[in-house]
Design a protein around this motif. Structure first.
Motif, short mmCIF file in Angstrom:
data_model
loop_
_atom_site.label_atom_id
_atom_site.label_comp_id
_atom_site.label_asym_id
_atom_site.label_seq_id
_atom_site.Cartn_x
_atom_site.Cartn_y
_atom_site.Cartn_z
N ARG A 300 0.83 -1.20 0.00
CA ARG A 300 0.00 0.00 0.00
C ARG A 300 0.87 1.25 0.00
NH1 ARG A 300 -5.39 -0.15 1.29
NH2 ARG A 300 -5.20 1.83 2.36
N PHE A 303 2.31 1.98 -3.38
CA PHE A 303 1.25 2.36 -4.30
C PHE A 303 0.66 3.73 -3.93
CE2 PHE A 303 -3.18 1.77 -6.01
CZ PHE A 303 -2.82 1.65 -7.33
N ALA A 305 -1.10 4.40 -1.35
CA ALA A 305 -2.42 4.30 -0.73
C ALA A 305 -2.39 4.76 0.72
CB ALA A 305 -2.93 2.86 -0.80
N ASP A 306 -1.23 4.69 1.35
CA ASP A 306 -1.09 5.18 2.72
C ASP A 306 -0.01 6.24 2.75
OD1 ASP A 306 -3.02 3.51 3.83
OD2 ASP A 306 -1.60 1.84 3.94
N PRO A 325 -2.62 7.02 -5.00
CA PRO A 325 -2.72 5.96 -6.00
C PRO A 325 -2.79 6.53 -7.42
CG PRO A 325 -4.18 5.50 -4.18
CD PRO A 325 -3.64 6.88 -3.95
N GLN A 326 -3.43 7.70 -7.55
CA GLN A 326 -3.55 8.33 -8.85
C GLN A 326 -2.17 8.54 -9.48
OE1 GLN A 326 -5.33 12.16 -8.49
NE2 GLN A 326 -6.19 12.14 -10.56
N ILE A 329 -0.44 5.15 -10.31
CA ILE A 329 -0.99 4.54 -11.52
C ILE A 329 -0.44 5.25 -12.75
CG2 ILE A 329 -3.13 4.19 -12.84
CD1 ILE A 329 -4.51 3.86 -10.02
N MET A 335 -2.19 -2.04 -8.43
CA MET A 335 -2.28 -2.88 -7.25
C MET A 335 -3.63 -3.60 -7.21
SD MET A 335 -1.75 -2.12 -3.18
CE MET A 335 -3.27 -1.26 -2.88
N GLN A 343 -12.05 -3.19 -1.36
CA GLN A 343 -11.05 -2.24 -1.83
C GLN A 343 -10.91 -2.14 -3.34
OE1 GLN A 343 -7.92 -4.13 0.39
NE2 GLN A 343 -7.98 -2.53 1.93
N ALA A 344 -11.52 -3.06 -4.07
CA ALA A 344 -11.29 -3.02 -5.51
C ALA A 344 -12.57 -2.94 -6.32
CB ALA A 344 -10.49 -4.24 -5.95
N VAL A 357 -12.74 1.43 -15.22
CA VAL A 357 -12.68 2.59 -14.34
C VAL A 357 -11.31 3.30 -14.31
CG1 VAL A 357 -12.19 1.24 -12.25
CG2 VAL A 357 -13.32 3.45 -12.04
N SER A 358 -10.23 2.55 -14.48
CA SER A 358 -8.92 3.19 -14.39
C SER A 358 -8.37 3.62 -15.75
CB SER A 358 -7.92 2.25 -13.72
OG SER A 358 -8.32 1.99 -12.40
N ARG A 411 -8.84 -4.93 -15.18
CA ARG A 411 -8.75 -3.47 -15.05
C ARG A 411 -7.31 -3.00 -15.29
NH1 ARG A 411 -10.44 -1.43 -9.31
NH2 ARG A 411 -12.48 -2.02 -10.12
N TRP A 412 -6.36 -3.74 -14.72
CA TRP A 412 -4.97 -3.30 -14.83
C TRP A 412 -4.33 -3.70 -16.15
CZ3 TRP A 412 -4.80 0.56 -12.03
CH2 TRP A 412 -5.37 0.59 -10.76
#
Lengths: 507, 360
Positions: A300, A303, A305-306, A325-326, A329, A335, A343-344, A357-358, A411-412
């Motif tokens: 995290r 990425f 996220a934290d 995360p933006q 990415i 991730m 979370q996803a 979505v991404s 998605r990824w």
């Protein structure tokens, strides 16, 4: 000793959740005045056993005997009445109330007018804390104390309720060294006072320091019970792991290329780091370790996220200002989080929306979506991952766990990320979809992507990776070659019992 | 399930009152079928349910009051709902992100006051209108920043701004209405475009713009994503804070427009304008099938929800139903709509319980 009736005895206890068997006819017995360690890998069934003892879940079969008499524990209230107390990893207290109020929870002293008797409350709290030798001001708000001190308060409460069986679940996970020593002392005192203690821990050192006997569970089954003096730590590890490989993880030899992901000194300033590692193009690196070792937290962090406290993350040599995360990415990171539902996934939204979505920016012109372009790309990735095309308009909720995970992966793929961080990608996924996810990892590495996998499933972690990073207490303690290492090796590093100097630097 | 049998074989020595097991896991296949049935029902209701209600209501009205279906009456209804429908359009975005905006009624008043003061001060009509909308946007921006960046609960933030902005409206007008019979933008409330009342034209334009935003742009997908699962949206690379802030700005802009129309209709600035309108707007959104939990709903549902409320009010007046009784009936309809929303969510909730109880 053995002819005595044990304080607590479990016979053939079984617990099923739907099709999964969490506990399969396990045995366990606990004598008064002993510390009995319960060990096993993640998912071995320890927490289920604990929930049964706590009255949070009901067993499906088997017997529980207290002093030789069968008992029913149908609610937490029953457990308390029987003298069974559980100190959970997540504390079971009210942080916004004072220590004294927490200690009296549910049995507050009253004045003769029926109002709360504050003086008695404080006096009783002091007595309870004194009994375990805890130097804590009962007037303080519980939430303002350290986790270790909060744990002391819970133990004080258990003692005051005259617990005869005390279950400690990873009690030192969040404690400092000093606090841990205080806890050990308390555990010994309670043992001397005739309490039976069930001690659940991953840490071999402390088990060796405290336990009289050790019972090992594996995959919900009972493996065995040994006197601590009769065995050594590597025996225990063997009992915990005890499985052989199969070719589920077979993959073609890989030729790792240049470094794609370069992490240096990454830390959150608290539990994790500093952590350094690299992942190369076409390489799969697995992160192993016990729950709470900081693997998910590391993912995290890198990425974005934290909150990152220090260190750097580079993708193909370029520093990622991964504060969100933006940004991560945008730099080519992706991730797949641990808990895909929370979370996803957007469970009520269509598979198409979930996958796209991404990548919306790439498929729009002046903010207006090119819907045909989105649909074509989504369908292409659904085909690649073998998600049936008719599912495109279904809500993600309607899919099986394996297909949901494939949606997240799609998605990824659609985003064309360079580095994929997969946190427990096969958790809750059936064997067929599992194999497909492994094949996808193969395709990704063949296409030059860098893959970092966190897995608590040791055979999987070893089987699918090229290198293995073992984490313990927020740091990487060993880097192992997946082709030569063994599960015992990994476990011994993860639990901190490794004696061989095989690339391990202890902290 | 047969595994419960061995339990009764042991002698229960439990001292506490025997309570039922907390959650009995249901076999996965069965659960999936139930969830699927729930999903189907929800989708069916999302598509046509609300329309069925409207058609039934109109049919009822025509039966009871034959003059209901006259063109002039229908245009009257359209005009009377336009303000609420415009408020509800902006609010739909907010509620789609799982937020709420209680301040739209107060924003309406402030914007009306700003526009009237600008017009009275000699500014051209279009400038007065733009200033009113800008005022609405600024108020929405405050709501958005407090909610998204400071992490305060939207309910509390907008409850606060609802009160504060009402105070601002009173302060700007000294508590008195500012009447201007020569108000230069009065046509936006009273004029006609090709025989259609101007407020209705504005309403249609607002709905077309927001529909396009929601259904055809990247931004719209992000709004749904944030409401559907904010954490997943963040981890998917969406700037959740910016999206959250923006929906309050749009709701503010809509409230601003509604305030200008209101002021134009009454050719004055009324500090009390729009009191309680937020509740009618929320009712229209919920009636239209948008979930207060966020992530699910359609703008066209909100329009139909507004129309239902308007038809209901007009119909009840035509039927000479007492005002007090009208309130009772409207309240009942709103509760019914929320109850249906709750029914839709039930299978989902049960699944969540199962997920929480499961263990690896």
């Amino acid at each position: 000793m053995t002819q005595d009736i044990p304080l607590l005895r479990l016979e053939g206890v079984t617990k099923r959740y739907g099709a999964t068997t969490a506990l399969d006819g396990v045995h366990f017995d606990l004598r008064a005045g002993e510390v009995h360690a319960l060990m096993g890998e993640n998912g071995a069934g320890k927490s289920t056993l604990m929930k049964i003892l706590a009255g949070n879940v009901q067993r499906d079969a088997g017997r529980i005997l207290l002093d030789g008499a069968p008992v029913e524990i149908e609610s937490p209230k029953d457990a308390t009445a029987l003298g069974i107390a559980i100190i959970h990893q997540e504390l079971n207290t009210v942080p916004a109330m004072t220590v004294a109020e927490n200690l009296a929870l549910g049995r507050e002293p009253r004045t003769r007018w029926g109002s709360l008797d504050r003086r008695a409350l404080l006096r009783e709290a002091r007595e309870k804390l004194d009994r375990i030798g805890a130097d804590i001001d009962p007037r303080r708000e519980l939430g303002s104390l350290s986790v270790g001190m909060q744990q002391m308060v819970e133990i004080a409460r258990a003692v005051s309720e005259d617990a005869r069986v005390l279950v400690l679940d990873e009690p030192t996970a969040a404690l400092s060294r000093g606090e841990s020593l205080q806890l050990y002392r308390l555990v010994r005192e309670m043992r001397a006072a005739g309490v039976g203690l069930v001690y659940i821990s991953h840490r071999m050192e402390e088990v060796w320091e405290l336990a009289d006997r050790i019972t090992v569970f594996r995959d919900g089954g009972y493996v065995g019970t040994r006197e601590r003096t009769e065995i050594n730590p590597s025996d225990v590890v063997r009992m915990m792991v005890g499985r052989s490989f199969d070719d589920l993880y077979a993959h073609a030899p890989r030729q790792p290329g240049d470094v794609v992901l370069d992490v240096q000194g990454l830390t959150d300033g608290e539990l994790v780091g500093p952590v350094d590692f690299q992942v190369r193009a076409g390489e799969v690196v697995a992160m192993a370790g016990l729950i709470g070792a900081g693997r998910t937290e590391t993912c995290r962090l890198l990425f974005g996220a934290d909150h990152v406290h220090g260190g750097s993350v580079r993708v193909r040599g370029r520093e990622v200002r991964a504060r969100s995360p933006q940004q991560a990415i945008a730099a080519g990171l992706a991730m797949v989080p641990e808990d895909r539902k929370a979370q996803a996934l957007f469970l009520d939204h269509t598979v198409e929306d979930n996958i796209a979505v991404s990548s919306l920016q790439e498929h729009s012109r002046a903010q207006v979506l090119r819907r045909d372009s989105v649909r074509t790309a989504v369908k292409r990735h659904m085909r690649q991952l073998r998600i049936r095309e008719s599912a495109i308009g279904l809500p993600a909720r309607a899919l099986s766990g394996g297909n949901q995970q494939k949606v997240v992966l799609a998605r990824w793929l659609m985003r064309e990320a360079d580095v994929l961080v997969l946190d427990e990608p096969t958790r809750g996924v059936d064997i067929g979809a599992r194999r497909e996810i492994y094949e996808l990892i193969e395709e990704l590495t063949a296409a030059g992507k860098a893959v970092l996998v966190v897995s608590s499933d040791l055979p999987e972690a070893i089987g699918i990776s090229d290198r293995l990073l073992v984490m313990r207490a927020g740091r990487i303690v060993a880097e192992l070659d997946s082709h030569t290492t063994t599960e015992e090796d990994v476990m011994s590093h993860a639990t901190g019992t490794a004696t061989s100097p095989s690339g391990a630097h202890h902290v | 399930m047969s595994e419960s049998a061995p339990r009764s074989a042991t002698a229960p020595a439990s001292p506490g009152p025997s309570s039922a097991p907390e959650s009995i896991p249901v076999p996965a296949a069965e659960e999936r079928v139930a969830a699927q049935r729930g999903v189907d029902l929800a989708r069916w209701w999302d598509r046509v349910g609300i329309l069925v209600v409207l058609v039934a209501l109109v049919a009822l009205m025509v039966l009871i009051a034959p003059n209901f279906a006259s063109v002039s009456n229908l245009l009257n209804i359209a005009r009377s709902i336009s303000i609420n429908a415009i408020l509800a359009a902006g609010l739909t975005l907010v509620i789609l992100t799982a937020g709420i905006d209680l301040s739209v009624g107060s924003i309406l008043a402030v914007s009306g006051v700003v526009s009237v003061l600008a017009a009275v001060g000699g500014l051209p009509a279009w400038v007065a209108i733009v200033l009113g909308v800008v005022a609405g946007c600024l108020a929405g921006l405050v709501n958005g920043i407090l909610t998204a960046y400071l992490g305060l609960a939207a309910f509390i933030v907008t409850l606060g701004t609802m009160t504060a902005l009402r105070g601002l409206a009173y302060t700007m007008t000294d508590g008195q209405p500012i009447v201007s019979n020569t108000l230069n933008f009065r046509d936006i409330g009273n004029g006609y475009v090709a025989g259609i009342p101007a407020p209705v034209v504005v309403m249609i334009v607002v709905y077309l713009v927001i529909w396009f935003l929601l259904e055809r742009t990247r931004y719209g997908k992000q709004v749904y994503a944030v409401g559907g699962n904010a954490e997943a949206a963040r981890l998917a690379g969406i700037n959740v804070r910016r999206v959250t802030t923006s929906v309050y700005v749009i709701a503010g802009a809509c409230a601003g427009l509604a305030g200008i129309i209101f002021a134009a209709r009454v050719v004055s600035a009324q500090p009390t304008a729009g009191t309680g309108y937020e509740l009618d707007a929320i009712a229209a959104v919920v009636l239209g099938g948008t979930s207060l939990a966020g992530g699910r709903g359609r703008l066209y549902g909100t329009l139909i929800g507004s129309i239902i409320l308007g038809v209901l009010s007009t119909g009840l007046i035509l039927m000479n139903v007492q005002f007090f009784t009208q309130l009772l009936i409207k309240g009942g309809v709103i509760i019914l709509a929320v109850a249906i929303d709750g029914l839709k969510q039930r299978p989902l909730r049960r699944q969540r319980v199962r997920a929480a109880g499961a263990v690896t």
